[in-house]
Structures are given as structure tokens and as C-alpha cells.
Design an enzyme around this catalytic site. Structure first.
Site, PDB file in Angstrom:
ATOM      1  CD  GLU A 185       2.960   4.692 -10.259  1.00 36.99           C
ATOM      2  OE1 GLU A 185       2.224   5.482  -9.633  1.00 36.99           O
ATOM      3  OE2 GLU A 185       2.620   3.534 -10.537  1.00 36.99           O
TER       4      GLU A 185
ATOM      5  CE  LYS B 205      -3.493  -0.361 -11.611  1.00 37.01           C
ATOM      6  NZ  LYS B 205      -2.742  -1.417 -10.884  1.00 37.01           N
TER       7      LYS B 205
HETATM    8  O1  LIG Z   1      -0.428  -1.035  -8.185  1.00 33.26           O
HETATM    9  C1  LIG Z   1      -0.823  -0.031  -8.796  1.00 33.26           C
HETATM   10  O2  LIG Z   1      -1.828   0.527  -8.379  1.00 33.26           O
HETATM   11  C2  LIG Z   1      -0.153   0.460 -10.043  1.00 33.26           C
HETATM   12  C3  LIG Z   1      -0.046   1.951 -10.090  1.00 33.26           C
HETATM   13  O3  LIG Z   1       0.588   2.478  -8.936  1.00 33.26           O
HETATM   14  O4  LIG Z   1       1.107  -0.136 -10.213  1.00 33.26           O
HETATM   15  P1  LIG Z   1       1.349  -1.115 -11.427  1.00 33.26           P
HETATM   16  O5  LIG Z   1       0.985  -0.398 -12.668  1.00 33.26           O
HETATM   17  O6  LIG Z   1       2.812  -1.491 -11.361  1.00 33.26           O
HETATM   18  O7  LIG Z   1       0.456  -2.303 -11.197  1.00 33.26           O
HETATM   19 MG   LIG Z   2      -2.190  -1.044  -6.774  1.00 36.59          MG
END
Ligand SMILES: O=C(O)[C@@H](CO)OP(=O)(O)O
Ligand SMILES: [Mg+2]
Length: 437
Positions: A207, A339
Site C-alpha cells: 500500500e 469495505k
Molecule cells: O486489513 C485491511 O484493513 C486492508 C487494508 O489495509 O488490507 P486487506 O485489503 O489486505 O484486507
Molecule cells: Mg484491516
């Protein structure tokens, strides 16, 4: 302008890790169009929507042909003729067509790209930028979020070089989104210079945060504080630290394996270690301090520290309204990460944020570690009035596209729309402020 869905078209595009992903274009009868791309996580909760992946030995089994076929076939057939202005109706049709708890039939990747593309098409039909359409559709107000920006990457995003996943800063004392980015850019550069001086500068993680060449997890925290100071800031004043422990990633049989430090902690010992960090460093927010199945640990941690720090459930709550309501009953966490691809549709993500507010929890809109140029989440964070946005770091354009989009929206909305430190007033940072400290 007629807003019935006329056609859907899926195409394979590529994300920031070089993996294939799903892009969907939606066209409405009146000619309006919308387009969106599914992101992909690396540290994934077991209860989040699953992506459909295929390809066998090709593309490491990560291809998305079945998901594309689903969009062009079954999903297009089910959505054609539905009104794109009725996002809830479109998402309900997607959920019914899929019929599985984790979106495994159609694929979370197929569903989220479709759901977001429909939202974009409806905004286009309304002649409004996405953030404005979202605000008008859901709750009327819009605001520019407080950014949460990574300085060091770790965990599953950096070959597990250190156990903790995200070492981030927030600038709740900033007067504008622009100022928050500027202060963070200085800290990011200072952190890079410190790593160089130590001979430990070896690039960036998934990231964009610096690659974490440290001897312990705590050394990363010490270096972060040094970087904040080197940037001319007093840690804890304008700038605070935010961590994503992503503890599920190193939980084994109810214990926590800190591989870097070659030690294994019980849940209670993990809570004690994080507590000592909270006491020693200006930490205002911690995400997934314990594993997704460590309910007792999450409750105990929240009881001990919930009045001082923001405690975010990511793997623990997987953008699920029911899990947020259950956590509120338990008094576990006091904030939820939003998300869209964890939920699978726009409507379920909005429901989760609503559930969070009902429970008095905060919401933080977040990117995934596998991202693209798609900037939908910048608009969602503004139009849903979420208050916080987590996108990763500088130096990677799939991240900067989102931060820069917020700057453009700030120009439209004006600096007064920036929430500043408001999301953190209930933490020690805000309490210190009201007490004049
Ligand atoms: O854990 C998280 O919050 C995300 C973003 O940093 O990671 P990932 O998309 O790999 O789940
Ligand atoms: Mg996370």
C-alpha cells in the site's frame, strides 16, 4: 432521462499487485453510463464475501473468467430493465440471484463491481458527481473525511516482515484535507530518510508504506514517532498514530505468534502488550487488535481501552450490519471499517454504516491492499458522511488517485466540509483538547 438498465459488460483488468480483477460497465436506456472495478484484499476475514477465482495453474489460480461470465450472463439477464435509481432494488436482485451467505455463487468481485457501476450510472443520469448523488440518495449531508495514511506497511502486505500490518498517522489537528495530506507527506518523507540513514531503505509495501526492516514491532512504532518529530510535529498534538494489527493473520489456536520476535502470546498477554503501546505512544486508533474469533479478547480490550482509543473491527465485523449490532450488544469495538467488497454490495455497506451509527460506533471507509485507479470509495466516504478514509500511502498511484480525488471534492465542497478531528473527540486526543491539554 430513462434510468432502466440496458446492458452490462464485464472486462478483465489488472490490480496493483498484478492480479486480474473485474471491471463492469453499465449502460442505461437513456444513455447514462457507469463503471467500477472490484478491489481485492490480502488479509481477508473468513466471513467476508469471497471473490470467484479460477485459472488452475494459470495466473496462480487468480483469474476471474467465471466472474466475468456471470456478469455478462446471469447478472445482466437479472438486472436488465431494473431502475438504476433504485440501488436497494438492484442490490436485492443481486443478493437473491446469488443466494449464498458469502456471495460465492456469483462472486463477490462480480457483485461489487456491478453494484458500484450501477451507482455510478445513476449518478451520471442525475448529472451529479458520485459523492453528491450518494449524499442525496442516502442521507443528505456530505463531508470531507479525516485521512488515515500508512507510513510503514507490514503483515500480509510486506511478506510478513513484521507482524503488525499498518503503521499509520492521522492529522486530526489539520484545518483542511489538504493540510492533513501535507503534514503526512512530510512525515512519510522523514520516515524514508530515517530508514535510509539506517541503511534500511528497501522500497515500499503493497500500500505504499515503507518496507518494514525492523528488529521488533515496537521498533516500527519508535521510528514512526521519530519521523513525526523529524517532520517538525509534536506527537499527539496535531498528529496521532493509528495501527491495524490485523491480528487474525498471526493467530494460531487462540494464541498470537509474533514471528519477528519469536514469541507467542495468549490473548491476555496480547492485550497487555497493546495496552503498553497505548501508554507509551500517541495511539488514537487500533484496528483488529485481536483475532476475528477472539470475542472474549475483543470485549476485554474494548472494556480496558475503548474510552481512550478508537477500536475498529475489520476482519472482526467484515462490513456486516448484523455483526455490528452483535458487537454493540457485546460492547466489542467502537468503530467499523467499511469495505464495499467485504459486504459485496453498496446497499449492504450503507446498512452497515447505519448500524454503526445506531450503535454509536464510528465508520471508516477503506480501500483494499489490491487496488486500482477506481476512486469510488473517495466519493462514498464523502457522500455517506463517514468521517474517516483509509487508503494506504504515498508513492503508489492507485492510492494517490483516491487522496487526490478528495482534494478535488474539497474544492467543490469548501474547506469547511472537512471533519478534522471530530471523529476522534471521544478518544484521549479529543478529550485532551477539550480539557485544554
Ligand atoms: O486489513 C485491511 O484493513 C486492508 C487494508 O489495509 O488490507 P486487506 O485489503 O489486505 O484486507
Ligand atoms: Mg484491516
Amino acid at each position: 432521462m430513462t434510468t432502466e438498465i440496458k446492458s452490462l459488460q464485464a472486462r478483465r483488468v489488472w490490480d496493483s499487485r498484478g492480479n486480474p480483477t473485474v471491471e463492469v460497465t453499465v449502460e442505461l436506456e437513456g444513455g447514462a453510463r457507469g463503471r467500477a472495478i472490484a478491489p481485492a484484499g490480502a488479509s481477508r476475514g473468513t466471513r467476508e464475501a469471497v471473490d470467484l477465482r479460477d485459472g488452475g495453474s494459470r495466473l496462480r489460480g487468480l483469474d476471474v473468467q467465471e466472474a466475468l461470465t456471470n456478469v455478462n450472463g446471469k447478472i445482466a439477464a437479472a438486472l436488465n430493465g431494473l431502475n438504476a435509481e433504485d440501488q436497494a432494488g438492484v442490490d436485492a436482485a443481486l443478493i437473491a440471484l446469488d443466494g449464498t451467505p458469502l456471495k460465492s455463487a456469483l462472486g463477490g468481485n462480480a457483485m461489487v463491481a456491478t453494484s458500484l457501476a450501477v451507482l455510478h450510472a445513476a449518478a451520471d443520469a442525475a448529472g451529479a458527481p458520485l459523492w453528491k448523488h450518494v449524499a442525496q440518495t442516502y442521507q443528505g449531508t456530505a463531508s470531507i473525511p479525516l485521512p488515515e495514511i500508512q507510513i510503514f506497511g507490514g503483515g500480509a502486505h510486506a511478506g510478513r516482515r513484521v507482524d503488525v500490518q499498518d503503521f499509520m498517522v492521522m492529522v486530526p489537528g489539520a484545518g483542511s484535507f489538504d493540510e492533513a495530506l501535507e503534514v503526512t507527506a512530510e512525515i512519510y518523507a522523514a520516515a524514508g530518510a530515517i530508514m535510509s540513514q539506517k541503511g534500511r531503505s528497501v522500497g515500499v509495501a503493497d500500500e505504499g508504506g515503507w518496507w518494514p526492516v525492523f528488529d521488533s514491532n515496537e521498533e516500527a512504532l519508535e521510528t514512526l514517532v521519530a519521523a513525526i518529530e523529524a517532520a517538525g510535529e509534536k506527537p499527539g498534538e496535531r498528529v496521532v498514530i493509528s495501527l491495524d494489527i490485523a491480528a487474525s493473520e498471526f493467530a494460531e489456536d487462540g494464541r498470537y505468534r509474533l514471528a519477528l520476535e519469536d514469541r507467542t502470546l495468549s490473548s491476555d498477554e496480547m492485550i497487555a502488550m497493546l495496552g503498553s503501546w497505548i501508554n507509551s505512544y500517541p495511539i488514537a486508533s487500533i484496528e483488529d487488535p485481536l483475532a476475528e474469533d477472539d470475542r472474549a479478547g475483543m470485549c476485554a480490550f474494548t472494556k480496558a481501552y475503548g474510552d481512550r482509543v478508537q477500536i475498529i473491527g475489520d476482519d472482526y465485523l467484515v462490513t456486516n450490519a448484523k455483526l455490528v449490532a452483535a458487537a454493540a450488544e457485546d460492547r466489542a469495538c467502537n468503530a467499523v471499517l467499511i469495505k464495499v467488497n467485504q459486504a459485496g454490495t453498496v446497499s449492504e455497506s450503507v446498512e452497515t454504516l447505519a448500524a454503526a451509527w445506531t450503535a454509536g460506533y464510528r465508520g471508516i471507509v477503506s480501500a483494499r491492499s489490491g487496488e486500482t485507479e477506481d476512486v469510488s470509495i473517495s466519493h462514498l466516504s464523502v457522500g455517506l458522511n463517514a468521517g474517516q478514509l483509509k487508503v494506504g500511502s504515498f508513492t503508489r498511484s492507485e492510492r494517490m488517485a483516491k487522496w487526490n480525488e478528495c482534494l478535488r471534492i474539497q474544492d467543490e465542497l469548501g474547506e469547511n466540509a472537512f471533519v478534522g478531528g471530530a471523529p476522534l473527540v471521544d478518544t484521549w486526543w479529543g478529550k485532551g483538547r477539550t480539557a485544554g491539554a
